[in-house]
Design a protein around this motif. Structure first.
Motif, mmCIF file in Angstrom:
data_model
loop_
_atom_site.group_PDB
_atom_site.id
_atom_site.type_symbol
_atom_site.label_atom_id
_atom_site.label_comp_id
_atom_site.label_asym_id
_atom_site.label_seq_id
_atom_site.Cartn_x
_atom_site.Cartn_y
_atom_site.Cartn_z
ATOM 1 N N ASP A 71 101.920 50.981 5.178
ATOM 2 C CA ASP A 71 100.639 51.724 5.240
ATOM 3 C C ASP A 71 99.833 51.413 4.151
ATOM 4 O O ASP A 71 98.382 51.415 4.431
ATOM 5 C CB ASP A 71 100.944 53.243 5.571
ATOM 6 C CG ASP A 71 101.571 53.503 6.994
ATOM 7 O OD1 ASP A 71 101.666 52.482 7.796
ATOM 8 O OD2 ASP A 71 102.164 54.479 6.987
ATOM 9 N N LYS A 72 100.350 51.854 2.943
ATOM 10 C CA LYS A 72 99.466 51.416 1.713
ATOM 11 C C LYS A 72 99.125 50.218 1.539
ATOM 12 O O LYS A 72 97.968 49.905 1.253
ATOM 13 C CB LYS A 72 100.395 51.830 0.408
ATOM 14 C CG LYS A 72 100.663 53.447 0.317
ATOM 15 C CD LYS A 72 101.324 53.622 -0.942
ATOM 16 C CE LYS A 72 101.475 55.003 -1.351
ATOM 17 N NZ LYS A 72 102.171 55.349 -2.489
ATOM 18 N N ASP A 73 99.893 49.021 1.750
ATOM 19 C CA ASP A 73 99.499 47.513 1.604
ATOM 20 C C ASP A 73 98.320 47.364 2.823
ATOM 21 O O ASP A 73 97.350 46.740 2.422
ATOM 22 C CB ASP A 73 100.714 46.657 2.166
ATOM 23 C CG ASP A 73 101.718 46.750 0.820
ATOM 24 O OD1 ASP A 73 101.607 47.330 -0.046
ATOM 25 O OD2 ASP A 73 103.040 46.535 1.218
ATOM 26 N N ASP A 74 98.610 47.901 3.960
ATOM 27 C CA ASP A 74 97.326 47.557 4.850
ATOM 28 C C ASP A 74 96.224 48.188 4.566
ATOM 29 O O ASP A 74 95.029 47.629 4.724
ATOM 30 C CB ASP A 74 98.028 48.244 6.332
ATOM 31 C CG ASP A 74 99.034 47.427 7.127
ATOM 32 O OD1 ASP A 74 99.300 46.231 6.442
ATOM 33 O OD2 ASP A 74 99.713 48.142 7.802
ATOM 34 N N GLN A 75 96.274 49.541 4.196
ATOM 35 C CA GLN A 75 95.041 50.123 3.650
ATOM 36 C C GLN A 75 94.462 49.418 2.518
ATOM 37 O O GLN A 75 93.113 49.366 2.156
ATOM 38 C CB GLN A 75 95.430 51.665 3.122
ATOM 39 C CG GLN A 75 94.181 52.304 2.590
ATOM 40 C CD GLN A 75 94.422 53.886 2.144
ATOM 41 O OE1 GLN A 75 95.767 54.281 2.275
ATOM 42 N NE2 GLN A 75 93.814 54.473 1.744
ATOM 43 N N ARG A 76 95.372 49.013 1.519
ATOM 44 C CA ARG A 76 94.801 47.883 0.335
ATOM 45 C C ARG A 76 93.930 46.905 0.860
ATOM 46 O O ARG A 76 92.644 46.476 0.562
ATOM 47 C CB ARG A 76 95.659 47.798 -0.696
ATOM 48 C CG ARG A 76 95.220 47.090 -2.057
ATOM 49 C CD ARG A 76 96.335 46.625 -2.953
ATOM 50 N NE ARG A 76 96.968 45.506 -2.286
ATOM 51 C CZ ARG A 76 98.228 45.543 -2.118
ATOM 52 N NH1 ARG A 76 98.905 46.779 -1.850
ATOM 53 N NH2 ARG A 76 98.889 44.239 -1.600
ATOM 54 N N LEU A 77 94.504 46.028 2.025
ATOM 55 C CA LEU A 77 93.879 45.071 2.431
ATOM 56 C C LEU A 77 92.601 45.172 3.100
ATOM 57 O O LEU A 77 91.623 44.482 3.037
ATOM 58 C CB LEU A 77 94.982 44.205 3.337
ATOM 59 C CG LEU A 77 96.210 43.597 2.792
ATOM 60 C CD1 LEU A 77 97.262 43.119 3.893
ATOM 61 C CD2 LEU A 77 95.597 42.241 2.097
ATOM 62 N N ALA A 78 92.509 46.427 3.894
ATOM 63 C CA ALA A 78 91.610 46.749 4.497
ATOM 64 C C ALA A 78 90.275 47.066 3.448
ATOM 65 O O ALA A 78 89.234 46.625 3.840
ATOM 66 C CB ALA A 78 91.775 48.147 5.461
ATOM 67 N N GLU A 79 90.599 47.749 2.473
ATOM 68 C CA GLU A 79 89.494 48.122 1.678
ATOM 69 C C GLU A 79 89.047 46.826 0.858
ATOM 70 O O GLU A 79 87.946 46.626 0.610
ATOM 71 C CB GLU A 79 90.335 49.070 0.382
ATOM 72 C CG GLU A 79 90.572 50.394 1.027
ATOM 73 C CD GLU A 79 91.124 51.322 -0.117
ATOM 74 O OE1 GLU A 79 91.663 50.738 -1.101
ATOM 75 O OE2 GLU A 79 91.334 52.581 0.281
ATOM 76 N N GLU A 80 90.123 45.642 0.535
ATOM 77 C CA GLU A 80 89.720 44.404 0.008
ATOM 78 C C GLU A 80 88.844 43.711 0.731
ATOM 79 O O GLU A 80 87.724 43.263 0.441
ATOM 80 C CB GLU A 80 90.957 43.833 -0.486
ATOM 81 C CG GLU A 80 91.685 44.185 -1.733
ATOM 82 C CD GLU A 80 92.904 43.552 -1.919
ATOM 83 O OE1 GLU A 80 93.317 42.494 -1.168
ATOM 84 O OE2 GLU A 80 93.592 43.889 -2.903
ATOM 85 N N GLU A 81 89.028 43.856 2.117
ATOM 86 C CA GLU A 81 88.301 42.973 3.129
ATOM 87 C C GLU A 81 86.836 43.524 3.226
ATOM 88 O O GLU A 81 85.793 43.060 3.410
ATOM 89 C CB GLU A 81 88.984 43.022 4.390
ATOM 90 C CG GLU A 81 90.019 42.151 4.484
ATOM 91 C CD GLU A 81 90.846 42.178 6.038
ATOM 92 O OE1 GLU A 81 90.429 42.627 6.816
ATOM 93 O OE2 GLU A 81 91.925 41.443 6.086
ATOM 94 N N GLU A 82 86.895 45.125 3.285
ATOM 95 C CA GLU A 82 85.534 45.696 3.210
ATOM 96 C C GLU A 82 84.693 45.535 2.218
ATOM 97 O O GLU A 82 83.450 45.355 2.357
ATOM 98 C CB GLU A 82 85.856 47.156 3.326
ATOM 99 C CG GLU A 82 84.727 47.974 3.525
ATOM 100 C CD GLU A 82 83.774 47.819 4.912
ATOM 101 O OE1 GLU A 82 82.417 48.280 4.722
ATOM 102 O OE2 GLU A 82 84.189 47.264 5.841
ATOM 103 N N ALA A 83 85.492 45.520 1.066
ATOM 104 C CA ALA A 83 84.667 45.133 -0.220
ATOM 105 C C ALA A 83 83.852 43.601 -0.298
ATOM 106 O O ALA A 83 82.920 43.629 -0.673
ATOM 107 C CB ALA A 83 85.499 45.386 -1.534
#
Length: 269
Positions: free
Chosen positions: A232-244
């Motif tokens: 979940d944390k990895d998915d959230q980090r990837l989503a945040e990086e993609e959004e940034a």
């Protein structure tokens, strides 16, 4: 959870209950039959209960909370402490201190005292200034605190749930958890009251093999919950990086669109 099978439970002796004269009638729904004066536990019920335990434990651990292991009977201490340490979960295997949950503030003071003694005894300068007799007394006090509280040294707040090996033996822990509405997962033998806990696991709570099998199954569920939390944390980090990255690309496009067009030869004339 690596799916346990009927044969695994049979081989571990999970089905052997207590003498019929020692039974608790509230365990009747989990008893299959009586044989040679001993109650036999219904292993289908055990498997069903383990499935419910798996779902609930994963949900708790996935949210980042801790499950405390409690087992002070001799045959359970080693396997429970090993599994709890492997999973970095708090555990109590020496004795349950009254108020460990309901008076958690006092327990935290004892933990601070233990840590202070540990630092003091590691400091060679301080140790050299303490008389030998006093140093011995401090060492004994530290060892006693570590034996009783070592398993909860890293606990900064109350656990989200308890996993208990013997409900009758750990009745103080059960009553404290109930008072604070902390969910209880527990191995319940035929002499136990399953109504005292939220998630009873009908099983022999005396044989090492049975305790080990159930403890490792619970540990596996916790491990899977921890892995899901990490995912979940990895998915959230990837989503945040993609959004940034998307926001950066958008900002760059806006800058390029608002920049004045370069002058041409026609414009200069």
């Amino acid at each position: 959870m690596a799916q346990l099978e009927y044969k695994d439970l049979l081989d571990a002796g999970v089905h052997f209950g207590h003498l019929t004269r020692k039974w608790d009638p509230r365990m009747a729904p989990y008893i299959f039959m009586e044989k040679n004066g001993i109650h036999i536990i219904d292993l289908n019920k055990t498997l069903s209960c383990l499935d419910q335990v798996e779902v609930a434990i994963k949900q708790i651990v996935r949210s980042g909370r801790k499950i405390m292991f409690v087992a002070t009977k001799k045959q359970a201490q080693e396997i429970v402490s090993e599994e709890a340490r492997r999973l970095k979960m708090p555990y109590v295997t020496d004795r349950w201190l009254g108020g460990m949950l309901t008076n958690f503030g006092t327990i935290r003071k004892s933990l601070k005292k233990m840590q202070t003694l540990e630092k003091m005894l590691k400091d060679e300068t301080t140790v050299s200034n303490i008389a030998k007799r006093e140093r011995l007394m401090l060492t004994r006090e530290k060892d006693k605190l570590e034996r009783v509280l070592g398993g909860v040294a890293d606990l900064t707040r109350l656990p989200a749930a308890l996993f208990i090996v013997d409900v009758k033996r750990e009745h103080i822990a059960v009553s404290e958890a109930k008072r604070l509405n902390i969910p209880i997962f527990a191995i319940c033998d035929t002499n136990s009251n399953p109504e005292l806990v939220d998630f009873p696991i009908p099983s022999n709570d005396d044989a090492y093999k049975a305790i080990s099998l159930i403890t490792l199954a619970v540990g596996k569920a916790i491990e899977e919950g921890l892995m899901e939390r990490k995912q979940d944390k990895d998915d959230q980090r990837l989503a945040e990086e993609e959004e940034a990255k998307r926001q950066a690309d958008k900002a760059q496009s806006e800058v390029e669109a608002s920049a004045p067009a370069p002058a041409t030869e026609g414009d200069a004339e």
